[in-house]
Design a protein around this motif. Sequence first.
Motif, PDB file in Angstrom:
ATOM      1  N   GLU A 112       0.833  -1.211   0.000  1.00  0.00           N
ATOM      2  CA  GLU A 112       0.000   0.000   0.000  1.00  0.00           C
ATOM      3  C   GLU A 112       0.866   1.259   0.000  1.00  0.00           C
ATOM      4  OE1 GLU A 112      -3.492   0.646   0.196  1.00  0.00           O
ATOM      5  OE2 GLU A 112      -3.628  -1.381  -0.584  1.00  0.00           O
ATOM      6  N   ALA A 113       2.182   1.071  -0.024  1.00  0.00           N
ATOM      7  CA  ALA A 113       3.087   2.217   0.114  1.00  0.00           C
ATOM      8  C   ALA A 113       2.878   3.242  -0.992  1.00  0.00           C
ATOM      9  CB  ALA A 113       4.527   1.738   0.127  1.00  0.00           C
ATOM     10  N   SER A 114       2.659   2.781  -2.220  1.00  0.00           N
ATOM     11  CA  SER A 114       2.499   3.724  -3.328  1.00  0.00           C
ATOM     12  C   SER A 114       1.246   4.572  -3.126  1.00  0.00           C
ATOM     13  CB  SER A 114       2.445   2.988  -4.666  1.00  0.00           C
ATOM     14  OG  SER A 114       1.504   1.947  -4.608  1.00  0.00           O
ATOM     15  N   ARG A 115       0.211   3.951  -2.620  1.00  0.00           N
ATOM     16  CA  ARG A 115      -1.046   4.689  -2.377  1.00  0.00           C
ATOM     17  C   ARG A 115      -0.848   5.719  -1.254  1.00  0.00           C
ATOM     18  NH1 ARG A 115      -4.119   0.888  -3.357  1.00  0.00           N
ATOM     19  NH2 ARG A 115      -4.755   1.716  -5.363  1.00  0.00           N
ATOM     20  N   HIS A 116      -0.146   5.319  -0.202  1.00  0.00           N
ATOM     21  CA  HIS A 116       0.098   6.257   0.902  1.00  0.00           C
ATOM     22  C   HIS A 116       0.972   7.430   0.445  1.00  0.00           C
ATOM     23  CE1 HIS A 116      -0.762   2.765   3.858  1.00  0.00           C
ATOM     24  NE2 HIS A 116      -1.862   3.380   3.488  1.00  0.00           N
ATOM     25  N   VAL A 117       1.963   7.118  -0.373  1.00  0.00           N
ATOM     26  CA  VAL A 117       2.833   8.189  -0.884  1.00  0.00           C
ATOM     27  C   VAL A 117       2.030   9.127  -1.787  1.00  0.00           C
ATOM     28  CG1 VAL A 117       4.775   8.640  -2.454  1.00  0.00           C
ATOM     29  CG2 VAL A 117       5.017   6.969  -0.623  1.00  0.00           C
ATOM     30  N   LEU A 118       1.161   8.557  -2.614  1.00  0.00           N
ATOM     31  CA  LEU A 118       0.316   9.393  -3.475  1.00  0.00           C
ATOM     32  C   LEU A 118      -0.557  10.320  -2.626  1.00  0.00           C
ATOM     33  CD1 LEU A 118      -0.924  10.149  -6.241  1.00  0.00           C
ATOM     34  CD2 LEU A 118      -2.519   8.256  -5.948  1.00  0.00           C
ATOM     35  N   GLU A 119      -1.167   9.755  -1.595  1.00  0.00           N
ATOM     36  CA  GLU A 119      -2.032  10.580  -0.725  1.00  0.00           C
ATOM     37  C   GLU A 119      -1.244  11.712  -0.080  1.00  0.00           C
ATOM     38  OE1 GLU A 119      -3.682   7.714   1.940  1.00  0.00           O
ATOM     39  OE2 GLU A 119      -4.995   6.861   0.398  1.00  0.00           O
ATOM     40  N   ARG A 120      -0.066  11.375   0.453  1.00  0.00           N
ATOM     41  CA  ARG A 120       0.741  12.414   1.124  1.00  0.00           C
ATOM     42  C   ARG A 120       1.241  13.449   0.128  1.00  0.00           C
ATOM     43  NH1 ARG A 120       4.901  10.347   5.642  1.00  0.00           N
ATOM     44  NH2 ARG A 120       5.144  12.594   5.881  1.00  0.00           N
ATOM     45  N   LEU A 121       1.599  12.987  -1.056  1.00  0.00           N
ATOM     46  CA  LEU A 121       2.077  13.918  -2.088  1.00  0.00           C
ATOM     47  C   LEU A 121       0.976  14.913  -2.453  1.00  0.00           C
ATOM     48  CD1 LEU A 121       4.413  14.635  -3.997  1.00  0.00           C
ATOM     49  CD2 LEU A 121       3.503  12.987  -5.621  1.00  0.00           C
ATOM     50  N   LYS A 122      -0.244  14.403  -2.620  1.00  0.00           N
ATOM     51  CA  LYS A 122      -1.366  15.290  -2.982  1.00  0.00           C
ATOM     52  C   LYS A 122      -1.739  16.216  -1.832  1.00  0.00           C
ATOM     53  CE  LYS A 122      -3.726  12.897  -6.697  1.00  0.00           C
ATOM     54  NZ  LYS A 122      -4.916  12.126  -7.099  1.00  0.00           N
TER      55      LYS A 122
END
Lengths: 145, 227
Positions: A112-122
């Motif tokens: 799920e790391a990519s999804r968490h990084v996407l959320e934090r990036l946005k």
Amino acid sequence: MRSSIRQALALLLLASAAAWATHAWHPRAPALYLIQEPLRDDEVSMQAIQERWMGDVLWIDARIQEHFDAGHVPGALLLNEQKFDEQLFGLLDTLQANTKPIIIYCNGAKCEASRHVLERLKQTLPVENAFVLKGGWQALQAAGK
Amino acid sequence: MPAFRLILLALASSAIAHAELTLGVPAIELKPKPEDEEVETTFKFRNSGDKTVKILGLESACSCLSAELDKAEYRPGEEGTGTAIFKVSTFVGRHEKFVIATTDDPKQPEWQIHFILDVPAVVDIKPKTLQWFIGDEAGPKSCLVQFTGDEPMKIVQITPTRENVSFEWKELKEGREYLITVTPKTTQDITMGALKIETNSAIAKYRHQLAFFSISRKPEPEAAAKP
């Protein structure tokens, strides 16, 4: 005639039982309900990346440093949950100038790391056109990247 | 025919038998201290089923969390011990994470081990990003920096990464709260920048903090079209 039908039914029953038992016992038996999961709203597939953008995207690798060092998509930027702020700080110039779609990947379908990084990036920066790669690094390897 | 019935019975009973790996608790809680770089814990689990189970692999949904089990096979009723290591790094707050064990039992092909990571917040910056849109009035915006740990801290220096902004900061509560105000010179150009905030924290990882600022195009409704 009846005897033949009985024998045929018995054979059919035995064959079915054997197949059922094989499925029940086999350590890598596929789930009977296994189907291709549909893409989630924030996901893209390797196929879509090729078809829509000809593969011309900005790759972000959301795995840990050790995995990144062991191999990554050429040109990919490292941005993971562990050192998010620090790494993002180093990417500000690139992201400010970026006009390509951003594709974030992690280890595989279950991470799920990519999804968490996407959320934090946005949450942190006004990035547009950013997506998670379905299947992650495993999908990239399967595509020969 | 009795042999045929016996075969069917054996097949049916073997198909019913299954493994069932279970934790004694709903989730394993990890509570590192503010200064911890990583935290390790052990946990107990049991094969509550009536069939031996073989662990084929362990995969973590987060690269911050790794786990190992003491054996590869667990007999019915057997208790096992696992070890989990959580790398704290910059995680803050309460997070749910999973480690997935794949097994050779089709009835339980995956066993999800549930972890709750609770990392105390020592520095809280709200909002983390100050945002303007192109063409907006180039007015000031502020973020509040709070030091919520046991020990108070002081901001000793702030450095912006872009020349397009000016900033000022003041202490609201000694060693606990600071207000940083940022003003862009113009809002004509797309900008992504950061403020490097240096503190006098005794814990090295809290000595450098970041707040971000951006000037971007106003998002159009449904602008990010789904491919």
